[in-house]
Write an enzyme that holds these catalytic residues in place. Structure first.
Site, PDB file in Angstrom:
ATOM      1  N   ARG A 246       0.844  -1.197   0.000  1.00  0.00           N
ATOM      2  CA  ARG A 246       0.000   0.000   0.000  1.00  0.00           C
ATOM      3  C   ARG A 246       0.879   1.247   0.000  1.00  0.00           C
ATOM      4  O   ARG A 246       0.654   2.190  -0.711  1.00  0.00           O
ATOM      5  CB  ARG A 246      -0.891  -0.039   1.258  1.00  0.00           C
ATOM      6  CG  ARG A 246      -2.079   0.854   1.209  1.00  0.00           C
ATOM      7  CD  ARG A 246      -3.027   0.557   2.341  1.00  0.00           C
ATOM      8  NE  ARG A 246      -2.357  -0.156   3.439  1.00  0.00           N
ATOM      9  CZ  ARG A 246      -2.971  -0.873   4.340  1.00  0.00           C
ATOM     10  NH1 ARG A 246      -4.275  -0.991   4.297  1.00  0.00           N
ATOM     11  NH2 ARG A 246      -2.301  -1.483   5.305  1.00  0.00           N
TER      12      ARG A 246
ATOM     13  N   LYS B  73     -11.920 -20.232   9.663  1.00  0.00           N
ATOM     14  CA  LYS B  73     -11.063 -21.417   9.491  1.00  0.00           C
ATOM     15  C   LYS B  73     -11.907 -22.698   9.507  1.00  0.00           C
ATOM     16  O   LYS B  73     -11.647 -23.632   8.742  1.00  0.00           O
ATOM     17  CB  LYS B  73     -10.008 -21.452  10.600  1.00  0.00           C
ATOM     18  CG  LYS B  73      -9.012 -20.293  10.482  1.00  0.00           C
ATOM     19  CD  LYS B  73      -8.204 -20.141  11.748  1.00  0.00           C
ATOM     20  CE  LYS B  73      -7.183 -19.023  11.630  1.00  0.00           C
ATOM     21  NZ  LYS B  73      -6.560 -18.680  12.929  1.00  0.00           N
TER      22      LYS B  73
ATOM     23  N   GLY C 296       1.840 -16.107  13.211  1.00  0.00           N
ATOM     24  CA  GLY C 296       3.203 -15.585  13.299  1.00  0.00           C
ATOM     25  C   GLY C 296       3.823 -15.590  11.913  1.00  0.00           C
ATOM     26  O   GLY C 296       3.526 -16.450  11.090  1.00  0.00           O
TER      27      GLY C 296
HETATM   28  N1  LIG Z   1      -0.029 -12.637  10.492  1.00  0.00           N
HETATM   29  C1  LIG Z   1      -0.254 -13.926  10.694  1.00  0.00           C
HETATM   30  O1  LIG Z   1       0.240 -14.530  11.667  1.00  0.00           O
HETATM   31  C2  LIG Z   1      -1.115 -14.706   9.727  1.00  0.00           C
HETATM   32  C3  LIG Z   1      -1.310 -16.074   9.953  1.00  0.00           C
HETATM   33  C4  LIG Z   1      -2.082 -16.820   9.023  1.00  0.00           C
HETATM   34  C5  LIG Z   1      -2.661 -16.168   7.956  1.00  0.00           C
HETATM   35  N2  LIG Z   1      -2.464 -14.803   7.805  1.00  0.00           N
HETATM   36  C6  LIG Z   1      -3.106 -14.172   6.666  1.00  0.00           C
HETATM   37  O2  LIG Z   1      -2.104 -13.599   5.823  1.00  0.00           O
HETATM   38  C7  LIG Z   1      -2.607 -12.440   5.184  1.00  0.00           C
HETATM   39  C8  LIG Z   1      -1.651 -11.284   5.443  1.00  0.00           C
HETATM   40  O3  LIG Z   1      -1.585 -11.030   6.824  1.00  0.00           O
HETATM   41  P1  LIG Z   1      -0.477 -10.087   7.449  1.00  0.00           P
HETATM   42  O4  LIG Z   1      -0.533 -10.308   8.915  1.00  0.00           O
HETATM   43  O5  LIG Z   1       0.816 -10.232   6.745  1.00  0.00           O
HETATM   44  O6  LIG Z   1      -1.096  -8.644   7.103  1.00  0.00           O
HETATM   45  P2  LIG Z   1      -0.337  -7.236   7.176  1.00  0.00           P
HETATM   46  O7  LIG Z   1       0.843  -7.307   8.075  1.00  0.00           O
HETATM   47  O8  LIG Z   1      -1.406  -6.218   7.450  1.00  0.00           O
HETATM   48  O9  LIG Z   1       0.219  -7.027   5.692  1.00  0.00           O
HETATM   49  C9  LIG Z   1      -0.630  -6.705   4.621  1.00  0.00           C
HETATM   50  C10 LIG Z   1       0.233  -6.250   3.461  1.00  0.00           C
HETATM   51  O10 LIG Z   1      -0.614  -5.949   2.359  1.00  0.00           O
HETATM   52  C11 LIG Z   1      -0.297  -4.658   1.832  1.00  0.00           C
HETATM   53  N3  LIG Z   1      -1.516  -4.091   1.270  1.00  0.00           N
HETATM   54  C12 LIG Z   1      -2.665  -3.758   1.901  1.00  0.00           C
HETATM   55  N4  LIG Z   1      -3.563  -3.296   1.014  1.00  0.00           N
HETATM   56  C13 LIG Z   1      -2.979  -3.354  -0.201  1.00  0.00           C
HETATM   57  C14 LIG Z   1      -3.380  -3.003  -1.523  1.00  0.00           C
HETATM   58  N5  LIG Z   1      -4.605  -2.513  -1.761  1.00  0.00           N
HETATM   59  N6  LIG Z   1      -2.523  -3.193  -2.529  1.00  0.00           N
HETATM   60  C15 LIG Z   1      -1.282  -3.692  -2.319  1.00  0.00           C
HETATM   61  N7  LIG Z   1      -0.835  -4.034  -1.080  1.00  0.00           N
HETATM   62  C16 LIG Z   1      -1.684  -3.853  -0.054  1.00  0.00           C
HETATM   63  C17 LIG Z   1       0.224  -3.879   3.007  1.00  0.00           C
HETATM   64  O11 LIG Z   1       1.024  -2.806   2.534  1.00  0.00           O
HETATM   65  P3  LIG Z   1       1.789  -1.807   3.553  1.00  0.00           P
HETATM   66  O12 LIG Z   1       2.878  -2.647   4.167  1.00  0.00           O
HETATM   67  O13 LIG Z   1       2.301  -0.739   2.688  1.00  0.00           O
HETATM   68  O14 LIG Z   1       0.744  -1.375   4.529  1.00  0.00           O
HETATM   69  C18 LIG Z   1       1.024  -4.952   3.758  1.00  0.00           C
HETATM   70  O15 LIG Z   1       2.321  -5.058   3.220  1.00  0.00           O
HETATM   71  C19 LIG Z   1      -4.017 -12.255   5.709  1.00  0.00           C
HETATM   72  O16 LIG Z   1      -4.935 -12.846   4.836  1.00  0.00           O
HETATM   73  C20 LIG Z   1      -3.996 -13.012   7.022  1.00  0.00           C
HETATM   74  O17 LIG Z   1      -5.282 -13.482   7.418  1.00  0.00           O
HETATM   75  C21 LIG Z   1      -1.715 -14.080   8.656  1.00  0.00           C
END
Ligand SMILES: NC(=O)c1ccc[n+]([C@@H]2O[C@H](COP(=O)([O-])OP(=O)(O)OC[C@H]3O[C@@H](n4cnc5c(N)ncnc54)[C@H](OP(=O)(O)O)[C@@H]3O)[C@@H](O)[C@H]2O)c1
Length: 428
Positions: free
Chosen positions: A45, A205, A302
């Site tokens: 983003r 889930k 994580g």
């Molecule tokens: N975190 C976990 O432990 C975990 C575990 C299992 C599954 N997941 C899944 O993995 C996915 C990602 O989670 P996350 O924790 O990594 O999320 P996050 O930390 O919020 O990262 C989201 C990323 O997407 C980018 N983004 C958001 N809107 C966008 C757009 N319109 N166009 C392009 N890029 C965009 C953001 O950019 P910026 O960096 O510039 O804001 C950020 O880099 C989700 O579906 C989540 O449910 C996460």
């Protein structure tokens, strides 16, 4: 094909560790995938944000569609999250013949059927191991290792935040509010904990688990859901006295052609393998006709554990791409009846405060009996002029239990029906 070029959509908690893992394990990945894997474009983003990833600045863009459409991108990883723009981006990639790996439970639990059909029509991989229980290889176990077995039930602790909160309440007798504050201070819970404590995350889930375990079309709104806000320190203490622990469970089961999917707090006997899953760990307990009982345990969230699952999918898709074979097929998900919660049978725990005088027990036992609910055990404790009664029932239908509780509330000697919790893993 000498290398596969990955377009990464999102570079946050999961995308960042994934970029580091692909760089750090490059040799191992090439050896196992048969070709090199390289991230060539990244959509975020905010392009200006500093990121600790081994990628040159010029691969970043805020135009995610351009990454999907780029002829220099062979495979797309979606780790943005949420429904849009993820849904549109994944659809565009699949229609362009590019395999997609995603960790997006929210999207799959709501629009999975449509996306699976798009992948099937395009004959490209749509892989989503990380969408359920992060680093735990559940989806591949169900789709591949257990493909020949009839799965009866999958029960899981699939939300680390709530498991952490319940573990703290259990260990130190803390209230729900105090345990949640502690989880927030330690970074295990979000400032707005709704998705976790009210069971929405676990329900998404559970829908994916049921879809894959039973080849059924199950969406998040099919999942019966209760969270853990109402669990008191007293429930946890009486569960312990009775030989149980309280866990937030996701349960997906198939019986008589119908699928039942639910998320709710439940009392599990301390001898049950899931009872030993503590802190923020996740686990899945699978029951199949041939395999019997099977448990998978690990980190359900994580950055690194989730990136590990995403990378496993990437390597799978890379192998298919390099070999020029059509993507792994999901098979058809069929519509099946969803069993309403009223028809589900469980054991129940009930705590009530009653007048401490002769004949009370007979009156209460009669109310249970009239509605077809049979009592397994009862404990009584005096509290002043009142008594606290704790019942555990044999298996009973939800609707019968609910009618029993309603009728007990009208009985004069019953001053209060406190908690009612399901007991799982004992008689079933
Ligand atoms: N975190 C976990 O432990 C975990 C575990 C299992 C599954 N997941 C899944 O993995 C996915 C990602 O989670 P996350 O924790 O990594 O999320 P996050 O930390 O919020 O990262 C989201 C990323 O997407 C980018 N983004 C958001 N809107 C966008 C757009 N319109 N166009 C392009 N890029 C965009 C953001 O950019 P910026 O960096 O510039 O804001 C950020 O880099 C989700 O579906 C989540 O449910 C996460």
């Amino acid at each position: 094909m000498e290398r596969v070029r990955v377009g990464l959509l999102g570079c946050g908690n999961v995308g960042g560790p994934l970029a580091r893992l692909i760089d750090g394990n490059a040799d191992l990945i090439e050896q196992r995938a048969g070709v090199a894997v390289e991230i060539t474009r990244v959509a975020v983003r905010n392009v200006a944000r500093a990121r600790d990833v081994p990628l040159p600045a010029d691969v970043f863009t805020d135009d995610a569609e351009s990454v999907v459409a780029d002829p220099d991108v062979d495979l797309v990883v979606e780790v943005i999250g949420g429904i849009e723009p993820a849904r549109t981006l994944i659809t565009l990639a699949l229609k362009a013949g590019k395999p997609v790996v995603t960790a997006n439970k929210e999207l799959l639990a709501n629009a999975g059927v449509e996306l699976f059909e798009t992948a099937e029509a395009a004959q490209v991989d749509l892989l989503f191991e990380a969408s359920v229980a992060g680093g735990i290889p559940l989806i591949r176990s169900l789709r591949e290792s257990l493909a020949g077995d009839r799965i009866r039930r999958v029960m899981g602790i699939v939300n680390g935040t709530t498991n952490f909160v319940l573990t703290r309440m259990s260990d130190s007798g803390e209230s729900f509010a105090d345990a949640l504050s502690e989880a927030q201070a330690l970074g295990y819970a979000e400032a707005d904990p709704t998705a976790d404590v009210d069971g929405f995350d676990a329900a998404a889930k559970a829908a994916i688990i049921a879809s894959i375990a039973f080849d059924a079309q199950v969406v998040a709104s099919d999942v019966y859901r209760e969270g853990i806000r109402e669990i008191t320190d007293r429930d946890i203490a009486s569960a312990r006295d009775l030989g149980y622990v309280v866990k937030l469970l996701a349960v997906a089961e198939q019986r008589d052609g119908a699928v039942g999917v639910r998320v709710h707090p439940a009392m599990l006997p301390t001898r049950h393998p899931l009872a030993a899953v503590r802190e923020s760990f996740n686990a899945l307990f699978i029951e199949g006709d041939a395999v019997g009982e099977l448990m998978l345990y690990g980190r359900g969230a994580g950055g690194d554990p989730t990136a590990s699952a995403v990378l496993g999918d990437v390597i799978d898709a890379v192998k298919n791409l390099a070999a020029g074979v059509p993507g792994a097929r999901l098979g058809r998900l069929t519509r099946r009846p969803i069993r309403p919660i009223d028809e589900v049978e469980s054991q129940f725990y009930l705590l009530m405060e009653v007048a401490d005088r002769p004949g009370v027990l007979a009156t209460i036992a009669d109310a249970f009996g009239r509605h077809g609910v049979s009592i397994k055990s009862m404990q009584q404790r005096g509290i002043g002029d009142d008594a606290r009664l704790i019942f555990v029932t044999h298996r009973a239908r939800e609707s019968d239990l609910r009618t029993t509780v309603h009728s007990l509330r009208d009985v004069e000697v019953v001053h209060r029906v406190g908690s009612v919790l399901r007991v799982v893993g004992d008689e079933d």
